[in-house]
Design an enzyme around this catalytic site. Structure first.
Site, PDB file in Angstrom:
ATOM      1  N   HIS A 155       0.827  -1.225   0.000  1.00  0.00           N
ATOM      2  CA  HIS A 155       0.000   0.000   0.000  1.00  0.00           C
ATOM      3  C   HIS A 155       0.855   1.266   0.000  1.00  0.00           C
ATOM      4  CE1 HIS A 155      -4.046  -1.838   0.685  1.00  0.00           C
ATOM      5  NE2 HIS A 155      -3.262  -2.867   0.989  1.00  0.00           N
ATOM      6  N   ASP A 364       3.279   9.355  -0.845  1.00  0.00           N
ATOM      7  CA  ASP A 364       2.132   8.563  -0.411  1.00  0.00           C
ATOM      8  C   ASP A 364       1.948   7.438  -1.418  1.00  0.00           C
ATOM      9  OD1 ASP A 364      -0.049   7.929   1.195  1.00  0.00           O
ATOM     10  OD2 ASP A 364      -0.743  10.007   1.256  1.00  0.00           O
TER      11      ASP A 364
HETATM   12  P1  ADQ Z   1      -3.252   5.827   4.845  1.00  0.00           P
HETATM   13  O1  ADQ Z   1      -1.871   6.341   4.991  1.00  0.00           O
HETATM   14  O2  ADQ Z   1      -3.993   5.598   6.095  1.00  0.00           O
HETATM   15  O3  ADQ Z   1      -3.277   4.477   3.974  1.00  0.00           O
HETATM   16  P2  ADQ Z   1      -5.179   7.344   3.017  1.00  0.00           P
HETATM   17  O4  ADQ Z   1      -5.205   6.565   1.754  1.00  0.00           O
HETATM   18  O5  ADQ Z   1      -5.068   8.804   2.773  1.00  0.00           O
HETATM   19  O6  ADQ Z   1      -3.988   6.981   3.958  1.00  0.00           O
HETATM   20  O7  ADQ Z   1      -6.506   7.181   3.914  1.00  0.00           O
HETATM   21  C1  ADQ Z   1      -7.139   5.976   4.161  1.00  0.00           C
HETATM   22  C2  ADQ Z   1      -8.579   6.196   4.702  1.00  0.00           C
HETATM   23  O8  ADQ Z   1      -8.573   6.792   5.995  1.00  0.00           O
HETATM   24  C3  ADQ Z   1      -9.435   7.085   3.805  1.00  0.00           C
HETATM   25  O9  ADQ Z   1     -10.569   6.352   3.453  1.00  0.00           O
HETATM   26  C4  ADQ Z   1      -9.799   8.284   4.672  1.00  0.00           C
HETATM   27  O10 ADQ Z   1     -11.137   8.728   4.506  1.00  0.00           O
HETATM   28  C5  ADQ Z   1      -9.596   7.783   6.078  1.00  0.00           C
HETATM   29  N1  ADQ Z   1      -9.168   8.910   6.926  1.00  0.00           N
HETATM   30  C6  ADQ Z   1      -8.020   9.590   6.842  1.00  0.00           C
HETATM   31  N2  ADQ Z   1      -7.987  10.577   7.763  1.00  0.00           N
HETATM   32  C7  ADQ Z   1      -9.161  10.533   8.415  1.00  0.00           C
HETATM   33  C8  ADQ Z   1      -9.759  11.309   9.464  1.00  0.00           C
HETATM   34  N3  ADQ Z   1      -9.120  12.364   9.959  1.00  0.00           N
HETATM   35  N4  ADQ Z   1     -10.985  10.957   9.935  1.00  0.00           N
HETATM   36  C9  ADQ Z   1     -11.624   9.900   9.388  1.00  0.00           C
HETATM   37  N5  ADQ Z   1     -11.136   9.159   8.388  1.00  0.00           N
HETATM   38  C10 ADQ Z   1      -9.927   9.467   7.901  1.00  0.00           C
HETATM   39  C11 ADQ Z   1      -2.343   3.619   3.280  1.00  0.00           C
HETATM   40  C12 ADQ Z   1      -1.327   4.308   2.373  1.00  0.00           C
HETATM   41  C13 ADQ Z   1      -2.036   5.167   1.332  1.00  0.00           C
HETATM   42  C14 ADQ Z   1      -3.019   4.318   0.550  1.00  0.00           C
HETATM   43  C15 ADQ Z   1      -3.913   3.500   1.479  1.00  0.00           C
HETATM   44  C16 ADQ Z   1      -4.752   2.485   0.702  1.00  0.00           C
HETATM   45  O11 ADQ Z   1      -0.434   5.115   3.150  1.00  0.00           O
HETATM   46  O12 ADQ Z   1      -1.117   5.770   0.450  1.00  0.00           O
HETATM   47  O13 ADQ Z   1      -3.838   5.154  -0.248  1.00  0.00           O
HETATM   48  O14 ADQ Z   1      -3.151   2.784   2.435  1.00  0.00           O
HETATM   49  O15 ADQ Z   1      -3.954   1.668  -0.099  1.00  0.00           O
END
Ligand code: ADQ
Length: 456
Positions: A155, A364
């Site tokens: 990821h 990211d």
């Molecule tokens: P993450 O680093 O966690 O994931 P991201 O893809 O931006 O990052 O977010 C994942 C989920 O978390 C989204 O559905 C978002 O809505 C939710 N989220 C984020 N902040 C939030 C908040 N403040 N309150 C509620 N919900 C929140 C990792 C990798 C990413 C990759 C994903 C999926 O780091 O690059 O996109 O996995 O593969």
């Protein structure tokens, strides 16, 4: 058809009938709900004995979890996975630390997962492993005699070899990754970086191989690009549901005319400090916007028992106070920083209310917030996505306003441009991004990876 076995560090705490979460959990759940299968991982609990929990079934899904001991948690999770791998995979080598004992702890927990999983696996099961916590799992499973097809989806980004090699255990990690049959990456940049390492530094050869395959230590390892997506229609429906919408409108009433929104986990890779500085620059260089714009940063703490995460939290709190102190008026607070998480039925309509969304990670894997923001917009009156060129999502969403997250001035200019962009241009950009997102949906991500792992 063969059964699907999913392995990830955490198993989402799912209940029957619960709405889907974002990201990995949503993608994995979809795959399992359709055909049934097994989901294996850490329970999230730290106990003295590191026991296996009784299995649970939710609909067609069987969940198996194990606890970690304090030592496993410290060495594997806090130590090598999040203290070494996470920063380096995100090109933040200055923030990485390395201890051989923690690397051994990482391998030990990968072995532990393999020992607990092996007796549960049937001969023709497909094993789909997720993310950077489990780079060595296939090697451990193979050592237990499993001949199943095993795939890994990473990821996070995979960095260029020079960066990856700053991890002293790099060669052992790559050797372990080559025990997988299929390695999936978010973007072509990540896949090429991995192949570059394998060919230059691990004796791999792509000559005469099928596309994406590499021959290394006598095994063929396939690689592919599978950009993770979102449920486009579900996001828009959540954004539009009248009760959700009313709540968001009420929140909006407290703010000024224009809302710039950011939503992240509180993580240094997300570029929050640079973003705050860019907003300060925007306020300094565009005084006509004073009193009209609010920047809202939603960032719940994550991994808060790790020092680098505590530091970024302290820094941001200090910066918020300083910026507001410098620019606020009695009737206007330019920067709002909410240190908590919100349910999706609050977040999605809030996306729809925001004129611009700032998604500016330093690196990211993908960034699903960028995709959710676009999906939540009203197509007639869409907001503008300002997106870091170093987010995996930028490879698909090139109709966003792309910025370099290290360029404060460029980001400030993009904020001004977003707030004054004519509606025709906003619609055009939105349509282009929606077309890509509909093509690269979450369903497609899951189906393509599964089909490739199966060898269809
Ligand atoms: P993450 O680093 O966690 O994931 P991201 O893809 O931006 O990052 O977010 C994942 C989920 O978390 C989204 O559905 C978002 O809505 C939710 N989220 C984020 N902040 C939030 C908040 N403040 N309150 C509620 N919900 C929140 C990792 C990798 C990413 C990759 C994903 C999926 O780091 O690059 O996109 O996995 O593969």
């Amino acid at each position: 058809m063969s059964r699907l076995v999913v392995v990830s560090n955490r198993v989402a705490p799912i209940q029957e009938g619960e709405a889907t979460a974002g990201g990995l959990a949503a993608g994995v759940l979809d795959a399992l709900k359709q055909k049934g299968g097994l989901w294996f991982g850490w329970s999230g609990e730290v106990t003295d004995s590191g026991e296996q929990k009784p299995e649970r079934t939710v609909g067609p899904i069987t969940l198996f979890t194990i606890d970690l001991t304090r030592r496993d948690y410290d060495e594997f999770y806090r130590g090598f996975a999040n203290g070494t791998l996470w920063p380096v995979l995100h090109y933040q080598i200055g923030l990485g630390r390395f201890e051989w004992s923690e690397f051994e702890g990482y391998r030990r927990v990968n072995d532990l997962f393999a020992r607990a999983l092996t007796p549960l696996v049937r001969q023709d099961d497909l094993i789909w492993v997720h993310d950077y916590h489990l780079l060595c799992l296939a090697e451990s499973l193979r050592a237990n005699g499993l001949g199943n097809r095993i795939g890994l989806f990473l990821h996070t980004p995979f960095p260029s070899p020079g960066v990856f090699m700053t991890i002293p255990a790099h060669a052992a990690l790559i050797k372990a990754m080559c025990a997988y049959d299929l390695l999936g990456f978010q973007t072509e940049i990540d896949r090429i970086a991995f192949l570059d390492y394998v060919v230059r530094h691990a004796g791999g050869s792509v000559d005469g191989m099928a596309e994406g395959a590499v021959l290394v230590a006598g095994r063929v390892v396939r690689t592919g690009v599978y950009p993770i997506g979102v449920h486009v229609d579900e996001v828009r429906a959540q954004a539009e549901t009248p009760v959700n919408r009313r709540q968001a409108t009420r929140m909006r009433a407290f703010l000024m005319d224009r809302l710039i929104l950011s939503v992240d986990r509180l993580d240094y890779s997300k570029g929050l400090r640079q973003r705050f500085a860019a907003f300060e620059r925007f306020l300094a260089e565009y005084p006509a916007q004073h009193g009209l714009v609010t920047f809202m940063q939603i960032a719940p703490p994550s991994r808060s028992d790790i020092e680098t995460y505590q530091r970024i939290r302290r820094e941001l709190e200090g910066e918020m106070g300083r910026i507001n102190g410098r620019f606020a008026e009695v009737d206007w607070v330019p920067l709002r920083y909410l240190n908590r998480s919100f349910a999706r039925n609050v977040l999605m309509p809030l996306y729809a209310e925001a004129q611009a969304c700032l998604v500016t990670p330093l690196r990211d894997g993908m960034n699903l917030v960028a995709k959710e923001y676009v999906a939540a917009q009203d197509p007639e009156e869409p907001g503008v996505l300002i997106l870091s060129e170093f987010a995996g999502a930028a490879q698909e969403l090139d109709a966003a306003l792309l910025v370099n997250p290290y360029d404060e001035q460029g980001m400030a200019r993009a904020m001004d441009r977003a707030l004054s962009m004519p509606v025709e241009e906003r619609r055009e950009r939105h349509q282009a991004m929606m077309a890509v997102m509909r093509r690269n949906s979450l369903e497609r991500w899951r189906d393509r990876f599964e089909a490739d792992l199966r060898g269809d």
